[in-house]
Design a protein around this motif. Sequence first.
Motif, short mmCIF file in Angstrom:
data_model
loop_
_atom_site.label_atom_id
_atom_site.label_comp_id
_atom_site.label_asym_id
_atom_site.label_seq_id
_atom_site.Cartn_x
_atom_site.Cartn_y
_atom_site.Cartn_z
N LYS A 65 0.83 -1.09 0.01
CA LYS A 65 0.05 0.02 -0.03
C LYS A 65 0.90 1.11 0.02
N LEU A 66 0.82 2.14 -0.79
CA LEU A 66 1.53 3.31 -0.97
C LEU A 66 0.46 4.72 -0.64
N THR A 67 1.03 5.27 0.19
CA THR A 67 0.27 6.54 0.86
C THR A 67 0.81 7.69 0.49
N LEU A 68 0.33 8.79 0.05
CA LEU A 68 0.92 9.84 -0.40
C LEU A 68 0.96 10.82 0.79
N ALA A 118 6.89 14.05 -4.95
CA ALA A 118 6.06 13.36 -3.99
C ALA A 118 6.97 12.57 -3.05
N ARG A 119 6.40 12.37 -1.78
CA ARG A 119 6.83 11.90 -0.67
C ARG A 119 5.71 10.74 -0.26
N CYS A 120 6.07 9.42 -0.45
CA CYS A 120 5.06 8.50 -0.15
C CYS A 120 5.46 7.73 1.12
N THR A 121 4.57 6.76 1.61
CA THR A 121 5.10 5.86 2.62
C THR A 121 4.48 4.39 1.88
N ASP A 157 7.14 -8.31 4.05
CA ASP A 157 8.28 -8.79 3.41
C ASP A 157 7.92 -10.33 3.20
N PRO A 158 8.03 -10.85 1.75
CA PRO A 158 7.56 -12.17 1.57
C PRO A 158 8.45 -13.28 1.97
N ARG A 159 9.55 -12.98 2.21
CA ARG A 159 10.73 -13.74 2.77
C ARG A 159 10.59 -14.15 4.16
N SER A 160 10.67 -13.01 4.87
CA SER A 160 10.65 -12.88 6.44
C SER A 160 9.28 -12.98 7.17
N GLY A 161 8.32 -12.36 6.27
CA GLY A 161 6.89 -12.21 6.92
C GLY A 161 6.79 -11.24 7.82
N LYS A 162 7.83 -10.24 7.90
CA LYS A 162 7.84 -9.11 8.65
C LYS A 162 7.16 -7.93 7.91
N SER A 163 6.46 -7.01 8.89
CA SER A 163 6.00 -5.92 8.30
C SER A 163 7.02 -4.85 7.89
N VAL A 164 6.83 -4.12 6.95
CA VAL A 164 7.91 -3.05 6.53
C VAL A 164 7.04 -1.92 6.24
N THR A 165 8.08 -0.72 6.41
CA THR A 165 7.33 0.68 6.46
C THR A 165 8.40 1.36 5.69
N ILE A 166 8.61 1.81 4.50
CA ILE A 166 9.68 2.39 3.91
C ILE A 166 9.04 3.75 3.30
N ASP A 167 10.01 4.90 3.24
CA ASP A 167 9.75 6.04 2.38
C ASP A 167 9.92 5.92 0.90
N VAL A 168 9.37 6.50 0.23
CA VAL A 168 9.57 6.55 -1.16
C VAL A 168 9.52 8.00 -1.88
N MET A 169 10.53 8.47 -2.48
CA MET A 169 10.31 9.77 -3.07
C MET A 169 10.33 9.76 -4.68
N ASP A 170 9.43 10.36 -5.31
CA ASP A 170 9.40 10.36 -6.55
C ASP A 170 9.28 11.84 -7.30
N ILE A 171 9.91 11.82 -8.27
CA ILE A 171 9.74 12.91 -9.16
C ILE A 171 9.38 12.54 -10.70
N CYS A 172 8.00 13.20 -10.95
CA CYS A 172 7.61 12.84 -12.21
C CYS A 172 7.43 13.88 -13.14
N ARG A 173 8.01 13.85 -14.49
CA ARG A 173 7.57 14.78 -15.36
C ARG A 173 6.66 14.30 -16.28
N PHE A 174 5.58 15.34 -16.71
CA PHE A 174 4.57 15.16 -17.47
C PHE A 174 4.57 16.03 -18.74
N ALA A 175 4.07 15.40 -19.77
CA ALA A 175 3.80 16.24 -20.93
C ALA A 175 2.54 15.88 -21.57
N GLY A 176 1.63 16.61 -21.92
CA GLY A 176 0.39 16.21 -22.79
C GLY A 176 -0.33 15.51 -21.86
#
Length: 134
Positions: free
Chosen positions: A65-68, A80-83, A88-107
């Motif tokens: 699940k990504l949250t903006l 954008a900064r998302c969480t 994790d499919p190998r360990s079964g542990k819950s994970v939470t990480i930050d994700v930074m995105d820069i997206c350029r658009f045209a049309g």
Amino acid sequence: MSQSNLEVFKSIIERGFSCGDLSVADEVCAERLLEHQYLTNSDLPGPEILRSQIENARKSINDLKLTLNASVETEDTVWARCTATGLDPRSGKSVTIDVMDICRFAGGKLVEHWGVPDRFALLHQIGALPPPPK
């Protein structure tokens, strides 16, 4: 009326990454997408790159699940900064990480992307890195 670039970005994270709807790639990507995210195969048509990123992310983190959290939109770019949360499919542990995105658009289409998921945080949470010194 056409969607704003931020609304297009939100559809990528909500429909694509959080729900696994790969059809979003055909709707939002230009045929040529300049991709700058580490370890992403960029020798594909734009929609294929995004489909591959969604599939790989959802295989790497179950129940992804990504949250903006914060965003800035200019004329042609969304920062954008998302969480990302899930299991994790190998360990079964819950994970939470930050994700930074820069997206350029045209049309109204995604034409360039820089993405930085916090892979060190992911590796630490699943026990693949030693604990921090005390």
